[in-house]
Scaffold this motif. Sequence first.
Motif, short mmCIF file in Angstrom:
data_model
loop_
_atom_site.label_atom_id
_atom_site.label_comp_id
_atom_site.label_asym_id
_atom_site.label_seq_id
_atom_site.Cartn_x
_atom_site.Cartn_y
_atom_site.Cartn_z
N ASN A 284 16.75 -14.47 -28.48
CA ASN A 284 15.59 -14.59 -27.61
C ASN A 284 15.97 -14.80 -26.15
O ASN A 284 15.18 -14.52 -25.25
N VAL A 285 17.18 -15.31 -25.90
CA VAL A 285 17.59 -15.59 -24.52
C VAL A 285 17.72 -14.29 -23.71
O VAL A 285 17.05 -14.14 -22.67
N PRO A 286 18.55 -13.33 -24.12
CA PRO A 286 18.60 -12.08 -23.33
C PRO A 286 17.30 -11.29 -23.37
O PRO A 286 16.97 -10.60 -22.41
N GLU A 287 16.54 -11.40 -24.47
CA GLU A 287 15.26 -10.70 -24.53
C GLU A 287 14.29 -11.26 -23.49
O GLU A 287 13.61 -10.51 -22.79
N GLY A 288 14.23 -12.58 -23.39
CA GLY A 288 13.37 -13.19 -22.38
C GLY A 288 13.77 -12.80 -20.98
O GLY A 288 12.92 -12.52 -20.12
N LEU A 289 15.09 -12.76 -20.73
CA LEU A 289 15.57 -12.35 -19.41
C LEU A 289 15.21 -10.90 -19.11
O LEU A 289 14.75 -10.58 -17.99
N ALA A 290 15.36 -10.02 -20.10
CA ALA A 290 15.06 -8.60 -19.88
C ALA A 290 13.59 -8.39 -19.54
O ALA A 290 13.25 -7.59 -18.67
N VAL A 291 12.70 -9.12 -20.23
CA VAL A 291 11.28 -8.97 -19.95
C VAL A 291 10.96 -9.47 -18.55
O VAL A 291 10.17 -8.87 -17.82
N SER A 292 11.57 -10.57 -18.15
CA SER A 292 11.33 -11.09 -16.80
C SER A 292 11.79 -10.10 -15.74
O SER A 292 11.12 -9.89 -14.72
N VAL A 293 12.96 -9.49 -15.96
CA VAL A 293 13.47 -8.51 -15.00
C VAL A 293 12.51 -7.34 -14.89
O VAL A 293 12.22 -6.85 -13.78
N ALA A 294 11.98 -6.87 -16.02
CA ALA A 294 11.03 -5.76 -15.98
C ALA A 294 9.80 -6.12 -15.16
O ALA A 294 9.28 -5.31 -14.39
N ALA A 295 9.32 -7.34 -15.32
CA ALA A 295 8.13 -7.76 -14.59
C ALA A 295 8.40 -7.90 -13.10
O ALA A 295 7.57 -7.53 -12.27
N ILE A 296 9.57 -8.42 -12.76
CA ILE A 296 9.92 -8.56 -11.35
C ILE A 296 10.02 -7.20 -10.68
O ILE A 296 9.58 -7.00 -9.54
N ASN A 297 10.56 -6.23 -11.41
CA ASN A 297 10.66 -4.87 -10.86
C ASN A 297 9.28 -4.27 -10.60
O ASN A 297 9.14 -3.35 -9.80
N ALA A 298 8.26 -4.81 -11.28
CA ALA A 298 6.89 -4.34 -11.04
C ALA A 298 6.18 -5.15 -9.97
O ALA A 298 5.02 -4.91 -9.68
N GLY A 299 6.88 -6.14 -9.39
CA GLY A 299 6.32 -6.88 -8.28
C GLY A 299 5.75 -8.23 -8.62
O GLY A 299 5.16 -8.88 -7.75
N LEU A 300 5.91 -8.71 -9.87
CA LEU A 300 5.37 -10.02 -10.21
C LEU A 300 6.29 -11.13 -9.69
O LEU A 300 7.49 -10.94 -9.56
N ASP A 301 5.72 -12.28 -9.44
CA ASP A 301 6.46 -13.41 -8.92
C ASP A 301 7.43 -13.95 -9.97
O ASP A 301 7.09 -14.09 -11.14
N ARG A 302 8.66 -14.26 -9.57
CA ARG A 302 9.70 -14.72 -10.50
C ARG A 302 9.27 -15.99 -11.22
O ARG A 302 9.29 -16.08 -12.44
N ARG A 303 8.92 -16.99 -10.47
CA ARG A 303 8.63 -18.29 -11.05
C ARG A 303 7.42 -18.23 -11.99
O ARG A 303 7.44 -18.75 -13.09
N LEU A 304 6.37 -17.57 -11.55
CA LEU A 304 5.18 -17.44 -12.37
C LEU A 304 5.48 -16.69 -13.66
O LEU A 304 5.11 -17.12 -14.75
N TYR A 305 6.20 -15.57 -13.56
CA TYR A 305 6.39 -14.76 -14.76
C TYR A 305 7.31 -15.41 -15.77
O TYR A 305 7.15 -15.25 -16.97
N ALA A 306 8.30 -16.20 -15.28
CA ALA A 306 9.16 -16.91 -16.22
C ALA A 306 8.34 -17.83 -17.10
O ALA A 306 8.55 -17.92 -18.31
N VAL A 307 7.36 -18.51 -16.52
CA VAL A 307 6.50 -19.41 -17.29
C VAL A 307 5.60 -18.60 -18.22
O VAL A 307 5.43 -18.93 -19.40
N VAL A 308 4.99 -17.53 -17.71
CA VAL A 308 4.10 -16.71 -18.52
C VAL A 308 4.83 -16.14 -19.73
O VAL A 308 4.29 -16.11 -20.84
N THR A 309 6.06 -15.68 -19.54
CA THR A 309 6.83 -15.12 -20.64
C THR A 309 7.08 -16.16 -21.72
O THR A 309 6.94 -15.88 -22.92
N GLY A 310 7.44 -17.37 -21.31
CA GLY A 310 7.67 -18.43 -22.29
C GLY A 310 6.42 -18.76 -23.07
O GLY A 310 6.46 -18.94 -24.29
N LEU A 311 5.28 -18.84 -22.37
CA LEU A 311 4.02 -19.11 -23.06
C LEU A 311 3.66 -17.99 -24.02
O LEU A 311 3.18 -18.22 -25.13
N ARG A 312 3.88 -16.74 -23.60
CA ARG A 312 3.58 -15.60 -24.47
C ARG A 312 4.41 -15.67 -25.75
O ARG A 312 3.90 -15.43 -26.84
#
Length: 284
Positions: free
Chosen positions: A181-209
Amino acid sequence: MQSGLTETVSSVGGTDPLVLGLLGGLVIAAMNLFGASLVLVWRDPSERALDTALGFAAGVMLAAAFTSLILPGIEEYSGGNPVPTLVGVGLGALFLDQADRFLPHAHYLLTGSKREDAAGPSESLPVDEERLAGVVLFILAITLHNMPEGLAVGVGFGAAASDPSQLGGAISLMLAIGIQNVPEGLAVSVAAINAGLDRRLYAVVTGLRSGLVEVPLAVLGAVAVATVEPLLPYAMGFAAGAMLFVISDEIIPETHEGGYERVATLGLMGGAIVMLYLDIALAG
């Protein structure tokens, strides 16, 4: 290592499948949140590093599917009869294959290009027009693929609730899913950042999801198999089949797209070795 972890988990959860399932679900969800949060300090991971990490995750899942689900399902819970567990494997793979018709390949959502063998992603997906919408669909796809992981952990702890001698195997499976789950969580965050989402916000959203899908499924899996014990080999096979489908259909092809297939393969071998060691170290 064996006695410390097993004694700690046993003292917390005892033989209550609900508590054990909840504990396992919380651990794997926390490790997904940790992976997603890595983007706060590792701001621009290279494609080579991500492919290596995802290859490692695939190796962990591959070994875990056999050592913690398929083989125990056959040997411990079917009296050596492979049919129930293998039926479950087929059903798990079929479920993910059919689900892929509603939530398309992660590759398509990340890149906007279709794989020719895709199970049928919709022509109207907004990946090209709206990258953010594509990432939302990507999150849904990853969430779907996390479902068998949460179920697998729950099934493992449900088996341990019925037979405490299986607690070591359940813990090794929990650690395996958590590690991947560690690299998977990182990969999803990177994809979201590439789409322009905020790093800090999306890290939290991913964990909650992750927690929203993995924790309740872990509890459900544990309670279900502990309550209806004859379902156990089918459930273990189902979780393993779904995991194997994700490895073959999503993770390995994704790590071979960018020209780093050699390091991804070495990562897979490393993950399999780590999981096999965990399985031996925690057995008993």
